[in-house]
Enzyme design. Structure first.
Site, short mmCIF file in Angstrom:
data_model
loop_
_atom_site.label_atom_id
_atom_site.label_comp_id
_atom_site.label_asym_id
_atom_site.label_seq_id
_atom_site.Cartn_x
_atom_site.Cartn_y
_atom_site.Cartn_z
N ASP A 23 -4.38 4.63 21.31
CA ASP A 23 -5.63 4.50 20.58
C ASP A 23 -6.69 4.20 21.64
O ASP A 23 -6.75 3.10 22.17
CB ASP A 23 -5.50 3.36 19.56
CG ASP A 23 -6.83 3.02 18.88
OD1 ASP A 23 -7.83 3.72 19.12
OD2 ASP A 23 -6.86 2.04 18.12
N LYS A 87 -16.76 5.74 25.01
CA LYS A 87 -16.35 6.69 23.98
C LYS A 87 -17.56 7.29 23.26
O LYS A 87 -17.53 8.43 22.80
CB LYS A 87 -15.44 5.98 22.98
CG LYS A 87 -14.80 6.86 21.93
CD LYS A 87 -13.78 6.06 21.16
CE LYS A 87 -13.15 6.82 20.03
NZ LYS A 87 -12.15 5.99 19.33
N GLU A 187 -7.92 9.66 14.06
CA GLU A 187 -7.59 8.25 13.83
C GLU A 187 -7.17 7.97 12.38
O GLU A 187 -6.16 7.30 12.16
CB GLU A 187 -8.77 7.36 14.25
CG GLU A 187 -8.89 7.30 15.77
CD GLU A 187 -10.25 6.87 16.27
OE1 GLU A 187 -11.08 6.43 15.45
OE2 GLU A 187 -10.48 6.99 17.49
N ASP A 211 -12.57 2.31 8.06
CA ASP A 211 -12.39 1.79 9.41
C ASP A 211 -13.65 1.06 9.87
O ASP A 211 -14.66 1.69 10.21
CB ASP A 211 -12.06 2.97 10.34
CG ASP A 211 -11.81 2.54 11.79
OD1 ASP A 211 -12.12 1.38 12.15
OD2 ASP A 211 -11.31 3.38 12.56
#
Ligand code: AMP
Length: 620
Positions: A23, A87, A187, A211
Site C-alpha cells: 500500500d 503520491k 485500493e 476511505d
C-alpha cells in the site's frame, strides 16, 4: 526478461513464490504478505511492532537519503529537503497541481508546461517516480530484512481514480526500486478482498468503500461479479482528512487561549505542539469521552461531544460525496450490499455512525483500517503467485486490441486497460459491389495506423453472397476471456456465414516492449492525429470518386455532355490530390465534386419520384 503472462490463471509464475502486497500511501506506506503457515494476510512489522512507514523522503548531507520516521522528523526543521505527499504528484504536470502548489513546502518546479512535474532539492531535480521509488526501495529492504529472503515481486495499490499516467508512474517507481510489479490494484478493490469479498466465483455484490485518511477522502462504489471488480463510480476530496479534524481542534483551543492564526504562524514550534496535541486528543477521544493535555504549560481539555461538534461539518461533506457517488453509479443506498471502512480517520466514532446511518447498515470495520488495503494487496499477490487456485484472476489488457479498417487505420474494439473477461463488437460492411470475402486483420497497440502496431492474426471471411457495396453487415466481435485469450469472430448477418480465430494477445511481449509501444504512442500522438485525418480524407475521396463514376456510368442520359466533361475533370483533379494532396486540399476537392454532383442526384431523385407518381391519383 519476464514475459507478461497471457494465461493469467496458469501464468509464468512459479508456485510458492513470494509476492508482497504494497500500500503506497499518501501519508504512510506498508507491506503485507500471506503468512506461509496460517495462510492469512498479515502486515510486516519491525521488532518494535510498527508496520507503517511514513511516506516521507529526506535528503541529507552528501546525498544521504532517509525514508520513514527518521525522515518525518525533518518535516519542520528542513522543509525544503523533506518530501511528503509525493503520491499527489504522481503522473501530474505543474498545470494539474498549481491550484494546490502552496500545500507543498518543498520546491515543485513551475516550468509552465504540461510535462510531468519535477521537485528540486538543493541543486538536484527529482521526478515523483524517483521519489516514490525511494519509498518503495525502503519498503523492499525492510521486507527483505523481516522475511530474510529477497523480495523482487510486488502488487502495488493505487486509488481507483488514478488515470493511466498515474498508474504507469506507480509501475515505473516499482521498477526503479527493483520490483517486478505484477499488478496495479485499486485500493477499494484491495480493501474488499481483505474482507474476503469477491473471492467466491459466483458472487455478485455491490460494495461501497469509504476511505478517510489523514489528508484525503475517497468513496468508491464497486461491483463484483464472477471475480471481476468493476469500479462503478468514485468521488471524494483530495484535500480532506484527519488533518482537518486536527486543525479544527487547534483552532478551537487557540481561540480559547486568545491566540490568532498570525501569531501562531510566527511561532512554528508552538503551532506544531498544538497540532500534535490535537491529534493525540482526537485519537484518544475515539475510545474515551474526555481529554486533557498541556501546551506550553497551559491545560487544554476537549470532550467527545465538543469534538464531534467541531468536525460534523467535515463529516457531512464526506456524506455528500457518498450521495454523489451513488448517483453517478445510478444506484440507491438500498443497492449497496456491503460498506467497507478504510483509513485511520474511520476510527472516529462519529464517522462510523454517520456512514452507517447513511447507508442504513453496519459497516465492516473489524480489520485495522490502516492495514486493510495492504492486506488486500497481499491477497491479490497470493492469487497471482498461483497459491489460490479457486479464485478467478482479474486482469486488464495492457494494449488496445482492434482491427484494420480502410486506409490502414486501427479501429480499436477493446481499449487498453479494459478488464478481462471483456467483450466488444462492431459492424462493418464491404467496399466493393459483389465483394465475396473480407479480410479481418487483428492488431494490438496504441498507434492510429496499423502498420505501427503489432499484428496478431489475420483471416478471411469468405462466402459473402454478392451484394452491392455497403449492404452486407459483417459483425466482428472480440472476446478476451479470463485467461487472456482473445477470440475474434466475424459473421455476415444477412447470409449467416461466419468464421472465427483464437489469438493469444500478449504472447511473447516483454514488459519493455509493451512500455515501448505505449511510449511510442505518446511520442507520436500528434503525428498520428495528422496521419489519421489524412487517411480519412483519402478514404472519403476514394468513396466519392467511386460513387460518382458509378453514377455517371448508369445515368449518362440525365447529364449534358458539358456536365460530364466538367465532372470528369473535377474527378481527375481529386484523383491527383489523392496521391499528393494535404488533408485540407483533399477535403476541398471533395467539396467541389460534391457541389458539382449534388444537382445530378436531385435530378435523379425528381425523375424517380415523377416515375412513381405517374398514373397515380393523389388523394384529396
Ligand atoms: P491514514 O492516512 O489512513 O494512515 O490515516 C491517518 C489519519 O488517521 C491521521 O489523521 C490520524 O490522526 C488518524 N487516526 C489514526 N488513528 C486514529 C484514531 N484512533 N482515531 C481517530 N483518528 C485516528
Amino acid at each position: 526478461m519476464a514475459k507478461i503472462g497471457i494465461n493469467i490463471a496458469t501464468g509464468s509464475l512459479q508456485q510458492n513464490e513470494m509476492i508482497v502486497g504494497i500500500d503506497l500511501g499518501t501519508t504512510n506506506s506498508l507491506v503485507a504478505i500471506i503468512h506461509p503457515d496460517t495462510k492469512q494476510p498479515v502486515v510486516l512489522k519491525e521488532h518494535d511492532g510498527v508496520a507503517l512507514v511514513p511516506s516521507v523522503v529526506h535528503f541529507g548531507e552528501q546525498g544521504l537519503v532517509t525514508v520513514g520516521d527518521a525522515a518525518r522528523d525533518f518535516l519542520v526543521t528542513e522543509p525544503q529537503h523533506t518530501i511528503f505527499s509525493v503520491k499527489r504528484l504522481m503522473g501530474k504536470s505543474y498545470s494539474d497541481i498549481k491550484e494546490h502548489a502552496g500545500f507543498f513546502s518543498y520546491k515543485v518546479i513551475d516550468d509552465n508546461t504540461d510535462s510531468l512535474v519535477k521537485i528540486q532539492v538543493g541543486s538536484v531535480f527529482y521526478s515523483p517516480v524517483e521519489l516514490s521509488s525511494f519509498i518503495l526501495k525502503e519498503l523492499k529492504s525492510r521486507a527483505e530484512h523481516i522475511l530474510k529472503t529477497p523480495v523482487t515481486k510486488a502488487v502495488i495499490t493505487v486509488p481507483a481514480y488514478f488515470n493511466d499516467a498515474q498508474r504507469q508512474a506507480t509501475r515505473d517507481a516499482g521498477k526503479l526500486a527493483g520490483l517486478d510489479v505484477m499488478r496495479i490494484v485499486n485500493e477499494p478493490t484491495a480493501a474488499s478482498l481483505a474482507y474476503g469479498m469477491g473471492l467466491g466465483r459466483d458472487e455478485t455484490k455491490t460494495i461501497a468503500v469509504y476511505d478517510l485518511g489523514g489528508g484525503t477522502f475517497d468513496i468508491s462504489v464497486l461491483r463484483i461479479s464472477n471475480g471481476i471488480f468493476e469500479v462503478l463510480s468514485t468521488n471524494g476530496d483530495t484535500y480532506l482528512g484527519g488533518d482537518d479534524f486536527d486543525r479544527e481542534i487547534v483552532r478551537y483551543w487557540t481561540g480559547l487561549a486568545g491566540l490568532n492564526e498570525e501569531e501562531l504562524s510566527m511561532h512554528k514550534n508552538l503551532a506544531q505542539e498544538f497540532r500534535l496535541l490535537a491529534e493525540t486528543a482526537k485519537v484518544s477521544l475515539s475510545c474515551s469521552d474526555n481529554f486533557t493535555g498541556t501546551v506550553a504549560g497551559e491545560t487544554f481539555t476537549l470532550t467527545r461531544s465538543k469534538f464531534e461538534n467541531l468536525v460534523e461539518g467535515l463529516v457531512a461533506r464526506t456524506i455528500r460525496s457518498c450521495t454523489q457517488a451513488l448517483q453517478d453509479a445510478g444506484l440507491s443506498k438500498e443497492d449497496i450490499d456491503e460498506v467497507v471502512m478504510v483509513g485511520g480517520s474511520t476510527r472516529v466514532p462519529l464517522v462510523k455512525e454517520q456512514v452507517s446511518l447513511f447507508f442504513g447498515k453496519k459497516v465492516h470495520d473489524t480489520l485495522n483500517p490502516d492495514e486493510v488495503v495492504a492486506l488486500g494487496a497481499a491477497v491479490q499477490a497470493d492469487v497471482l503467485a498461483g497459491n489460490n487456485k479457486d479464485v478467478l484472476l482479474l486482469d486488464i489488457t495492457p494494449l488496445s486490441l482492434g482491427i484494420e479498417t480502410m486506409g490502414g487505420l486501427m479501429d480499436v474494439l477493446i481499449p487498453r486497460n479494459s478488464k478481462v473477461p471483456s467483450k466488444a463488437g462492431r459492424q462493418y460492411t464491404t467496399q466493393k459491389d459483389g465483394q465475396g470475402s473480407m479480410r479481418i486483420s487483428v492488431y494490438q497497440g496504441e498507434r492510429d495506423l496499423v502498420k505501427d502496431n503489432r499484428k496478431l492474426a489475420e483471416f478471411n471471411l469468405t462466402g459473402i453472397p454478392g451484394m452491392p457495396a455497403g449492404l452486407p453487415k459483417v459483425d466482428v466481435s472480440f472476446l478476451v476471456n479470463a485467461d487472456g485469450i482473445l477470440t475474434v469472430k466475424a459473421k455476415e448477418l444477412r447470409s449467416g456465414v461466419e468464421q472465427s480465430i483464437e489469438v493469444k494477445p500478449q504472447y511473447g511481449l516483454t514488459d519493455d516492449q509493451v512500455e515501448k509501444m505505449l511510449l511510442d504512442s505518446i511520442t507520436h500522438a500528434q503525428e498520428d492525429i495528422r496521419v489519421r485525418a489524412l487517411v480519412e480524407a483519402q478514404t472519403d475521396a476514394q468513396q466519392i470518386l467511386d460513387a460518382t463514376a458509378l453514377f455517371i456510368g448508369k445515368n449518362e442520359s440525365l447529364l449534358t455532355s458539358q456536365e460530364i466533361a466538367e465532372t470528369k475533370s473535377c474527378m481527375e483533379s481529386l484523383s491527383a490530390l489523392l496521391l499528393s494532396g494535404t488533408k485540407d486540399e483533399i477535403q476541398s476537392g471533395i467539396e467541389t465534386l460534391n457541389e458539382l454532383s449534388r444537382p445530378f442526384a436531385e435530378r435523379l431523385m425528381d425523375q424517380a419520384i415523377s416515375k412513381a407518381m405517374k398514373g397515380k391519383n393523389i388523394m384529396e
